[in-house]
Design an enzyme around this catalytic site. Structure first.
Site, PDB file in Angstrom:
ATOM      1  N   SER A 158       0.865  -1.185   0.000  1.00 43.34           N
ATOM      2  CA  SER A 158       0.000   0.000   0.000  1.00 43.34           C
ATOM      3  C   SER A 158       0.895   1.225   0.000  1.00 43.34           C
ATOM      4  O   SER A 158       2.069   1.141   0.402  1.00 43.34           O
ATOM      5  CB  SER A 158      -0.862   0.005   1.267  1.00 43.34           C
ATOM      6  OG  SER A 158      -1.457   1.265   1.476  1.00 43.34           O
ATOM      7  N   TYR A 171      -3.052  -1.233  10.408  1.00 46.20           N
ATOM      8  CA  TYR A 171      -2.916  -1.412   8.954  1.00 46.20           C
ATOM      9  C   TYR A 171      -1.569  -0.875   8.460  1.00 46.20           C
ATOM     10  O   TYR A 171      -0.847  -1.551   7.713  1.00 46.20           O
ATOM     11  CB  TYR A 171      -4.071  -0.688   8.251  1.00 46.20           C
ATOM     12  CG  TYR A 171      -4.114  -0.879   6.754  1.00 46.20           C
ATOM     13  CD1 TYR A 171      -4.694  -2.011   6.195  1.00 46.20           C
ATOM     14  CD2 TYR A 171      -3.567   0.077   5.895  1.00 46.20           C
ATOM     15  CE1 TYR A 171      -4.740  -2.189   4.822  1.00 46.20           C
ATOM     16  CE2 TYR A 171      -3.601  -0.091   4.520  1.00 46.20           C
ATOM     17  CZ  TYR A 171      -4.195  -1.222   3.989  1.00 46.20           C
ATOM     18  OH  TYR A 171      -4.226  -1.400   2.625  1.00 46.20           O
TER      19      TYR A 171
HETATM   20  C1  BGC Z   1      -6.278   1.395   1.834  1.00 46.30           C
HETATM   21  C2  BGC Z   1      -7.431   2.231   1.320  1.00 46.30           C
HETATM   22  C3  BGC Z   1      -6.983   3.667   1.102  1.00 46.30           C
HETATM   23  C4  BGC Z   1      -5.704   3.742   0.296  1.00 46.30           C
HETATM   24  C5  BGC Z   1      -5.149   5.155   0.197  1.00 46.30           C
HETATM   25  C6  BGC Z   1      -5.123   1.553   0.889  1.00 46.30           C
HETATM   26  O1  BGC Z   1      -4.056   0.738   1.262  1.00 46.30           O
HETATM   27  O2  BGC Z   1      -6.688   0.040   1.955  1.00 46.30           O
HETATM   28  O3  BGC Z   1      -8.496   2.190   2.254  1.00 46.30           O
HETATM   29  O4  BGC Z   1      -8.013   4.373   0.412  1.00 46.30           O
HETATM   30  O5  BGC Z   1      -4.721   2.911   0.876  1.00 46.30           O
HETATM   31  O6  BGC Z   1      -5.129   5.825   1.445  1.00 46.30           O
END
Ligand code: BGC
Length: 273
Positions: A158, A171
């Site tokens: 991410s 996360y």
């Molecule tokens: C998340 C999303 C988020 C994006 C940008 C991703 O890794 O799961 O919820 O919109 O990152 O912030």
């Protein structure tokens, strides 16, 4: 879903895509099948309808795949998924460590269960699947007709492997962990001709972040974070995943490919600073 530009770049290869019953994983599965791979569509449990939709999308592209239920954070279920895949297709060439989730809370309100659930699926799950994939890659070695590499692992990370994210400590920590898991595996496995890379998606329209784009107000706020001024589509990630799995990227290992419309470019500094 458009499958333009497909060139059979994964012909004869076998790909496991974890968490491919929806969102990014679904698009990756369909795109890889359209490029000639036999695809394992994995889902964690509950209704198989999402996984069946992915298979329908694969079949519509003339591709083939099977559904395997497995919770990526459960060691026995991961082992069983790899055994079933090898029994069905003979081997595994590509692992897309895609399964991931969010359980958001302010730090002081975050329960240990929320912390553990996210770390178990997003980080430990990637370790467990990578370990089984590498065992098979090492057993089989390079088969030049299939690929120049003995195997390819793509970790779905991410932008939050580098962008801190208030209210999402579990996360962000999981994705920061994925970054160094990926790089350490890449360093360890390069001499064995196994390539390991990550994709760092930005905001992609999927069920995980619907609230961030499905009202005009939310969308306006979100677009302030995206210099390219559009929200991503799952196919944007599908195309990147095909490239990272194919021999077109044979000299690429240990890197994160951000597919984020520039979200990692500190957009606030375009006018500030
Ligand atoms: C998340 C999303 C988020 C994006 C940008 C991703 O890794 O799961 O919820 O919109 O990152 O912030």
């Amino acid at each position: 879903m458009p499958q333009d530009g497909c060139a059979n770049r994964l012909k004869g290869q076998v790909a496991i895509i974890t968490g491919s019953s929806s969102g990014i994983g679904k698009a990756v599965a369909i795109q890889m099948a359209a490029e000639g791979a036999s695809v394992v569509v994995n889902y964690p449990g509950g209704s198989p309808s999402g996984a069946e939709e992915t298979i329908a999308g694969i079949n519509a592209e003339g591709g083939k795949g099977i559904v395997i239920k497995a919770d990526v954070s459960n060691e026995d279920e991961v082992k069983a998924m790899f055994a079933k895949t090898i029994e069905t297709y003979g081997t595994v060439d590509i692992l897309v460590n895609n399964a991931g989730l969010q359980k958001d809370a302010a730090l002081v309100d975050m329960t240990l269960a929320q912390w553990k659930f996210v770390i178990d699926v997003n980080l430990t799950g990637q370790f467990l699947c990578a370990r089984e994939a590498v065992k098979e890659f090492l057993r089989r070695g390079v088969v030049p007709e299939r690929s120049r590499a003995a195997g390819k692992i793509i970790c779905m990370s991410s932008v939050h492997e580098v962008i801190p994210w208030a209210g999402h400590c579990n996360y962000a920590a999981s994705k920061g962990g994925v970054m160094l898991l990926m790089k350490s595996m890449a360093q360890e496995l390069a001499p064995k001709k196994i390539r390991v890379n990550s994709i760092g998606p930005g905001a992609i329209k999927t069920p995980i972040n619907t609230a961030a784009w499905d009202t005009p107000e939310a969308l306006k706020e979100l677009l302030k974070l995206i210099p390219y001024e559009r929200v991503g589509e799952p196919i944007d990630i599908g195309r990147a995943a095909v490239w990272l799995a194919s021999d077109e990227s044979d000299y690429v290992t240990g890197t994160t490919l951000f597919v984020d419309g520039g979200m990692t470019l500190y957009p606030g500094f375009a006018t500030g600073g």
